[in-house]
Design a protein around this motif. Structure first.
Motif, short mmCIF file in Angstrom:
data_model
loop_
_atom_site.label_atom_id
_atom_site.label_comp_id
_atom_site.label_asym_id
_atom_site.label_seq_id
_atom_site.Cartn_x
_atom_site.Cartn_y
_atom_site.Cartn_z
N LEU A 63 -53.69 2.74 -30.39
CA LEU A 63 -52.72 1.85 -29.76
C LEU A 63 -52.69 1.98 -28.24
N GLY A 64 -53.46 2.92 -27.71
CA GLY A 64 -53.60 3.01 -26.27
C GLY A 64 -52.63 3.96 -25.59
N VAL A 65 -51.98 4.78 -26.35
CA VAL A 65 -51.12 5.78 -25.73
C VAL A 65 -52.05 6.74 -24.98
N GLY A 66 -51.73 7.03 -23.73
CA GLY A 66 -52.61 7.84 -22.89
C GLY A 66 -52.72 9.28 -23.38
N TYR A 67 -53.87 9.89 -23.11
CA TYR A 67 -54.10 11.27 -23.52
C TYR A 67 -53.10 12.21 -22.85
N GLY A 68 -52.73 11.92 -21.62
CA GLY A 68 -51.76 12.74 -20.92
C GLY A 68 -50.41 12.71 -21.60
N LEU A 70 -49.89 11.95 -24.79
CA LEU A 70 -50.04 12.65 -26.08
C LEU A 70 -50.04 14.16 -25.89
N ALA A 71 -50.72 14.61 -24.84
CA ALA A 71 -50.78 16.05 -24.60
C ALA A 71 -49.40 16.62 -24.32
N VAL A 72 -48.61 15.92 -23.52
CA VAL A 72 -47.24 16.39 -23.22
C VAL A 72 -46.40 16.39 -24.48
N PHE A 73 -46.49 15.31 -25.26
CA PHE A 73 -45.70 15.22 -26.49
C PHE A 73 -46.06 16.33 -27.48
N PHE A 74 -47.37 16.45 -27.77
CA PHE A 74 -47.78 17.45 -28.77
C PHE A 74 -47.58 18.87 -28.28
N PHE A 78 -45.40 21.45 -30.36
CA PHE A 78 -45.98 22.73 -30.77
C PHE A 78 -45.22 23.91 -30.16
N ALA A 79 -44.71 23.75 -28.95
CA ALA A 79 -43.93 24.82 -28.33
C ALA A 79 -42.65 25.09 -29.12
N VAL A 80 -41.94 24.02 -29.49
CA VAL A 80 -40.71 24.18 -30.27
C VAL A 80 -41.01 24.76 -31.65
N VAL A 81 -42.02 24.20 -32.32
CA VAL A 81 -42.39 24.69 -33.65
C VAL A 81 -42.90 26.13 -33.55
N GLY A 82 -43.67 26.44 -32.51
CA GLY A 82 -44.20 27.79 -32.34
C GLY A 82 -43.10 28.81 -32.16
N VAL A 83 -42.10 28.49 -31.36
CA VAL A 83 -40.98 29.41 -31.17
C VAL A 83 -40.22 29.59 -32.48
N ALA A 84 -40.02 28.50 -33.20
CA ALA A 84 -39.30 28.59 -34.47
C ALA A 84 -40.09 29.41 -35.49
N LEU A 85 -41.39 29.23 -35.54
CA LEU A 85 -42.20 29.94 -36.53
C LEU A 85 -42.49 31.38 -36.11
#
Length: 184
Positions: A63-68, A70-74, A78-85
């Motif tokens: 859909l053309g969402v920029g890699y930048g 996506l990188a910020v979102f993921f 992952f930071a929130v999930v990583g801290v929780a896990l």
């Protein structure tokens, strides 16, 4: 725009086909291994969740969402999930061990096993294999809940039937000393 629409449709079709193939493959493995239907369902849901995450990532790219973006979102997710896990590292390792046990554990529900542990050996019949632990019913009728991550780290001896397990249990009891003997 038309190419993008076609790619989205192709991606959706591919997602549906792959999830059905994965689900049917897991069902076939479950039938071959005589796995509990609930366990097959949980493993299917876990793998489908992973496939859905990959699908969403690919959909964003198409859909053309920029890699930048996506990188910020993921990285945020992952930071929130990583801290929780990280606080619950054992939960994550037991879930991962559950997948390994489903696909490659040589024993099934109903098998008589002995988990060799230096603190206490567990001898009994596998009653259930769940997402987090293996439930073993001992010869005495006691129930032991053994974490999946630990059972992968220990030596496991399999017996053909209950009588063989009982024979081994009796041999171990006879080999142990009756108590301390007094020296004259």
């Amino acid at each position: 725009m038309l190419v993008q629409f076609g790619l989205v449709l192709l991606l959706i079709l591919g997602y549906i086909i792959v999830t059905r193939i994965v689900s049917s493959t897991i069902q076939a493995i479950g039938v071959r291994r005589s796995a509990n239907e609930l366990r097959v369902s949980v493993v299917t849901k876990m793998l489908n969740l992973g496939l859905t995450a990959v699908f969403i990532l690919l959909l964003c790219v198409v859909l053309g969402v920029g890699y930048g973006q996506l990188a910020v979102f993921f990285s945020s997710v992952f930071a929130v999930v990583g801290v929780a896990l990280f606080a619950q590292w054992s939960i994550l390792s037991n879930i991962t061990a559950s997948l390994i046990i489903f696909f490659s554990f040589p024993y099934r529900v109903g098998d008589w096993i002995k988990v060799v542990d230096k603190d206490e050996e567990v001898l009994g019949q596998i009653h259930e294999i769940s997402t987090f632990h293996v439930i073993i019913t001992r010869l005495s009728g006691d129930t032991v809940t053994y974490p999946n991550s630990l059972i992968l780290q220990k030596a496991v001896i399999c017996y053909h039937d209950k009588s063989e397990a009982e024979r081994h249990s009796n041999l171990v009891e006879k080999a142990e000393p009756e108590g301390e003997t007094s020296k004259n």
